[in-house]
Design an enzyme around this catalytic site. Sequence first.
Site, PDB file in Angstrom:
ATOM      1  N   LYS A  44      49.864 -46.605  31.203  1.00 30.58           N
ATOM      2  CA  LYS A  44      48.649 -47.364  31.465  1.00 30.58           C
ATOM      3  C   LYS A  44      48.946 -48.844  31.220  1.00 30.58           C
ATOM      4  O   LYS A  44      49.788 -49.185  30.390  1.00 30.58           O
ATOM      5  CB  LYS A  44      47.570 -46.873  30.501  1.00 30.58           C
ATOM      6  N   ASN A  68      38.543 -48.829  42.379  1.00 28.45           N
ATOM      7  CA  ASN A  68      38.424 -48.809  40.927  1.00 28.45           C
ATOM      8  C   ASN A  68      38.314 -50.222  40.376  1.00 28.45           C
ATOM      9  O   ASN A  68      38.903 -51.170  40.919  1.00 28.45           O
ATOM     10  CB  ASN A  68      39.601 -48.063  40.286  1.00 28.45           C
ATOM     11  N   CYS A 128      47.071 -59.589  37.531  1.00 31.43           N
ATOM     12  CA  CYS A 128      46.016 -59.941  36.572  1.00 31.43           C
ATOM     13  C   CYS A 128      45.546 -61.371  36.807  1.00 31.43           C
ATOM     14  O   CYS A 128      46.317 -62.235  37.219  1.00 31.43           O
ATOM     15  CB  CYS A 128      46.546 -59.823  35.145  1.00 31.43           C
ATOM     16  N   LYS A 163      55.615 -55.865  39.621  1.00 31.91           N
ATOM     17  CA  LYS A 163      54.679 -55.163  40.498  1.00 31.91           C
ATOM     18  C   LYS A 163      53.910 -56.178  41.337  1.00 31.91           C
ATOM     19  O   LYS A 163      53.194 -57.025  40.803  1.00 31.91           O
ATOM     20  CB  LYS A 163      53.726 -54.309  39.666  1.00 31.91           C
ATOM     21  N   ILE A 189      52.847 -51.095  46.658  1.00 29.44           N
ATOM     22  CA  ILE A 189      51.866 -52.160  46.474  1.00 29.44           C
ATOM     23  C   ILE A 189      50.884 -51.796  45.364  1.00 29.44           C
ATOM     24  O   ILE A 189      50.643 -50.620  45.127  1.00 29.44           O
ATOM     25  CB  ILE A 189      51.078 -52.454  47.772  1.00 29.44           C
ATOM     26  N   THR A 191      46.798 -52.291  44.221  1.00 32.68           N
ATOM     27  CA  THR A 191      45.621 -51.993  45.032  1.00 32.68           C
ATOM     28  C   THR A 191      45.200 -53.154  45.927  1.00 32.68           C
ATOM     29  O   THR A 191      45.470 -54.323  45.640  1.00 32.68           O
ATOM     30  CB  THR A 191      44.434 -51.595  44.138  1.00 32.68           C
TER      31      THR A 191
END
Length: 302
Positions: A44, A68, A128, A163, A189, A191
């Site tokens: 996570k 999400n 982020c 990522k 990828i 999201t």
Amino acid sequence: MNLKTTVAGVEFKNPIIAASGTFGFGREYNEFYDVGLLGGISSKGLTLEPRRGNPPVRIAETPSGMLNSVGLQNPGVEHFIEYELPFMRGLGTVVIANAAGSSESDYVRIVEILSGADVDMIELNISCPNVKAGGMAFGVAPEGVEHIVRAVRKACKKPLIVKLTPNVSNIADNARAAERAGADAISLINTVAGMAVDFKKRKPVLGVVGGGLSGACVKPIALRMVHECYKAVKIPIIGMGGIMCGEDAGEFMLCGAAAVQVGTANILDPFAALTIVNELTKLCERDNISDVRTLIGGLSLE
């Protein structure tokens, strides 16, 4: 038949990795089957301090996918190292720690901490929001990618996966920026930005309006971007985005992925990742493929 693959010097028993954010730390899924049968698990998303995540509603179903906006709910990196990592380490599979942050110093510090822990690789989530740049994600522009990866690279003592977000104008430019800055591999990828609307209520479905789209519906986008990055960089690629079956995994490898991550499929079916391992095995048997690595970049353009 050889299902082993290697990414940045780390050997995986097979190319199937449970994707970050969809598998927790493996505890719940291990009640269904031995998750040590997978090639690896990406944890996570971890932050320096515990996070409660976004307010509800945080999940919305869409045709062939889901949105999400969980908001990186997690117990914090120190809790992970003390309580979750020993369990993951005992599974007998590759452990990837997914690191997130909202500032450069956050990223550098969490990578320093994880570099001293017993993880095999670190996956840097640069989707982020950068609080010092008005909320724009670190990974949107090549300059931002190169800057944050270069800063983290100095602190990182583990193989570093970066990522990449698909919400960009040119994914290959961002892949090249990550490679220049010292990434050992890239994963893609993440999201796709989207939203859902409740017509009757005249309101957004998700509590924070927007969210990340994943599932089978994003697979064509993901395949294209993996293919473009494979042509652009020499470092290994971990592909993800809508992988629901063994043939999907094989398609990503043909487009250039050395391994793949399975995400949303795990939410639909807790056995999905293991099923994909078995399906890929049967696919190789059917087509007389003795080494799964021969699939990597094997796409014919003639």
